[in-house]
Design a protein around this motif. Structure first.
Motif, short mmCIF file in Angstrom:
data_model
loop_
_atom_site.label_atom_id
_atom_site.label_comp_id
_atom_site.label_asym_id
_atom_site.label_seq_id
_atom_site.Cartn_x
_atom_site.Cartn_y
_atom_site.Cartn_z
N PRO A 160 -0.24 6.43 10.51
CA PRO A 160 -0.64 7.69 11.14
C PRO A 160 -1.62 7.51 12.30
O PRO A 160 -2.78 7.92 12.23
N ASP A 161 -1.16 6.90 13.39
CA ASP A 161 -2.00 6.79 14.58
C ASP A 161 -1.97 8.12 15.34
O ASP A 161 -1.31 9.09 14.93
N GLU A 162 -2.68 8.19 16.45
CA GLU A 162 -2.82 9.45 17.18
C GLU A 162 -1.47 10.01 17.63
O GLU A 162 -1.23 11.21 17.56
N LYS A 163 -0.55 9.16 18.07
CA LYS A 163 0.73 9.63 18.56
C LYS A 163 1.60 10.20 17.44
O LYS A 163 2.44 11.06 17.68
N ALA A 164 1.39 9.71 16.22
CA ALA A 164 2.25 10.12 15.11
C ALA A 164 1.69 11.28 14.30
O ALA A 164 2.37 11.80 13.43
N LYS A 165 0.45 11.70 14.57
CA LYS A 165 -0.20 12.67 13.70
C LYS A 165 0.52 14.01 13.65
O LYS A 165 0.49 14.71 12.64
N SER A 166 1.19 14.40 14.74
CA SER A 166 1.88 15.68 14.73
C SER A 166 3.04 15.71 13.75
O SER A 166 3.52 16.80 13.38
N SER A 167 3.50 14.56 13.27
CA SER A 167 4.57 14.54 12.28
C SER A 167 4.14 15.16 10.96
O SER A 167 4.97 15.44 10.10
N ILE A 168 2.83 15.40 10.79
CA ILE A 168 2.34 16.02 9.57
C ILE A 168 2.94 17.42 9.39
O ILE A 168 3.02 17.94 8.27
N LEU A 169 3.40 18.04 10.47
CA LEU A 169 4.01 19.37 10.37
C LEU A 169 5.30 19.34 9.54
O LEU A 169 5.66 20.35 8.93
N PHE A 170 5.97 18.20 9.50
CA PHE A 170 7.30 18.14 8.88
C PHE A 170 7.37 17.22 7.65
O PHE A 170 8.28 17.36 6.84
N SER A 171 6.44 16.30 7.53
CA SER A 171 6.40 15.44 6.34
C SER A 171 4.97 15.00 6.09
O SER A 171 4.19 14.81 7.02
N ASN A 172 4.64 14.85 4.83
CA ASN A 172 3.26 14.55 4.47
C ASN A 172 3.02 13.06 4.34
O ASN A 172 3.78 12.35 3.69
N ILE A 191 -8.61 12.39 10.39
CA ILE A 191 -9.22 11.11 10.72
C ILE A 191 -8.78 10.08 9.68
O ILE A 191 -9.08 10.23 8.49
N PHE A 192 -8.05 9.07 10.15
CA PHE A 192 -7.47 8.06 9.26
C PHE A 192 -8.37 6.83 9.19
O PHE A 192 -8.79 6.29 10.20
N ILE A 193 -8.64 6.38 7.97
CA ILE A 193 -9.40 5.16 7.71
C ILE A 193 -8.40 4.10 7.27
O ILE A 193 -7.82 4.21 6.18
N THR A 236 0.86 -1.18 0.00
CA THR A 236 0.00 0.00 0.00
C THR A 236 0.90 1.24 0.00
O THR A 236 2.11 1.15 0.23
N HIS A 237 0.29 2.39 -0.21
CA HIS A 237 1.04 3.63 -0.24
C HIS A 237 1.72 3.91 1.10
O HIS A 237 2.90 4.29 1.16
N LEU A 238 1.00 3.73 2.20
CA LEU A 238 1.57 4.01 3.50
C LEU A 238 2.62 2.98 3.91
O LEU A 238 3.58 3.31 4.61
N GLU A 239 2.47 1.76 3.46
CA GLU A 239 3.54 0.77 3.67
C GLU A 239 4.80 1.19 2.94
O GLU A 239 5.92 1.06 3.45
N PHE A 240 4.64 1.72 1.74
CA PHE A 240 5.79 2.22 0.98
C PHE A 240 6.48 3.36 1.72
O PHE A 240 7.71 3.42 1.79
N LEU A 241 5.68 4.26 2.29
CA LEU A 241 6.24 5.39 3.03
C LEU A 241 6.80 4.98 4.39
O LEU A 241 7.59 5.72 4.99
#
Length: 260
Positions: free
Chosen positions: A154-166, A213-215, A145-150
């Motif tokens: 993106p669980d709750e603890k990791a969501k703040s990383s959106i500030l530095f990488s998409n 909100i991640f599905i 999947t795309h997120l496996e590739f990356l």
């Protein structure tokens, strides 16, 4: 109406489909959108200057689905981010999905989102997104999947990383009207300067003023081919890293200055 069976629902949404010389794949994508178990109210096709038969294919295809409004607009001609974000002014439903021209939605993508949406309050800006299945140009799965590739979950603890990488893929996102209103107002005031890419910017604004909100399902087939305009799942070229860091810094400045 066509022969496909469409479930009735009080969930109303529009779709922004941005195109540029997408004639090879756009009918497959449109098919996957209009045959969802819950149909869209409207498809906004924002074309950024195609020189192939993209528009004529879309017009001909959508004649078979007259119950869905089709709006074809001329994009601003400044690339995919401006194309998607400028098209937000045509949205009238409570929710909007973004769509690339060359992917394919899973049959129950929208109904899967609806289930998550019903679990959350509507009183704040929200962005919903899912994973996607990497496939080749013939829609054969590549194995990840795309997120496996990356390498991201993106669980709750990791969501703040959106500030530095998409990690939010634009082709999977759904925005509610509170977030759409924020984005439209900001674009009207400040244009597109400082925005690295539309999906990341939408995610950042949702993170600051509402929620992401991640599905945890791959709900689109993410087609990999040589003509992808953006988002091909490939490792970045080293020589572009300094430019990328500069653009990220500009985007953070714009986000911190963002006010309502």
């Amino acid at each position: 109406m066509t022969a496909s069976v469409i479930a009735s629902s009080d969930f109303h949404y529009d779709v922004i489909l941005c195109s540029y010389n997408g004639g090879e794949y756009i009918s497959e994508q449109l098919t996957s959108i209009v045959t969802q178990s819950i149909q869209p109210q409207k498809v906004v096709l924002s074309d950024d200057g195609s020189t192939d038969n993209t528009i004529s294919i879309a017009e001909r295809f959508m004649r078979e689905y007259s119950e869905i409004e089709l709006i074809i607009i001329k994009g601003p001609g400044f690339g995919p981010s401006a194309n998607f974000l400028s098209a937000l002014k045509y949205i009238t439903s409570e929710y909007v999905f973004f769509s690339d021209q060359d992917d394919v939605w899973e049959r129950h993508k929208v109904s899967s989102y609806e289930k998550y949406i019903k679990l959350h309050s509507k009183c704040k800006a929200q962005l919903y997104f899912s994973d996607s299945l990497l496939v080749d140009k013939s829609l054969k799965p590549i194995g990840k999947t795309h997120l496996e590739f990356l390498g991201v979950r993106p669980d709750e603890k990791a969501k703040s990383s959106i500030l530095f990488s998409n990690y939010v893929q634009g082709a999977t996102i759904c925005l509610n009207n509170e977030l759409v209103s924020l984005l439209r107002t900001d674009i009207e005031r400040h244009g597109f300067s400082g925005i690295v890419i539309h999906d990341w910017w939408c995610a950042l604004v949702a993170f600051k003023f509402g929620e992401l909100i991640f599905i945890n399902k791959p709900l689109i087939k993410y087609r990999q081919h040589d003509n992808n305009v953006i988002g091909c799942a490939r490792r970045p070229i080293f020589g572009k890293k300094m430019l990328s860091m500069f653009l990220k810094f500009k985007q953070l400045i714009r986000l911190f200055a963002f006010s309502v």
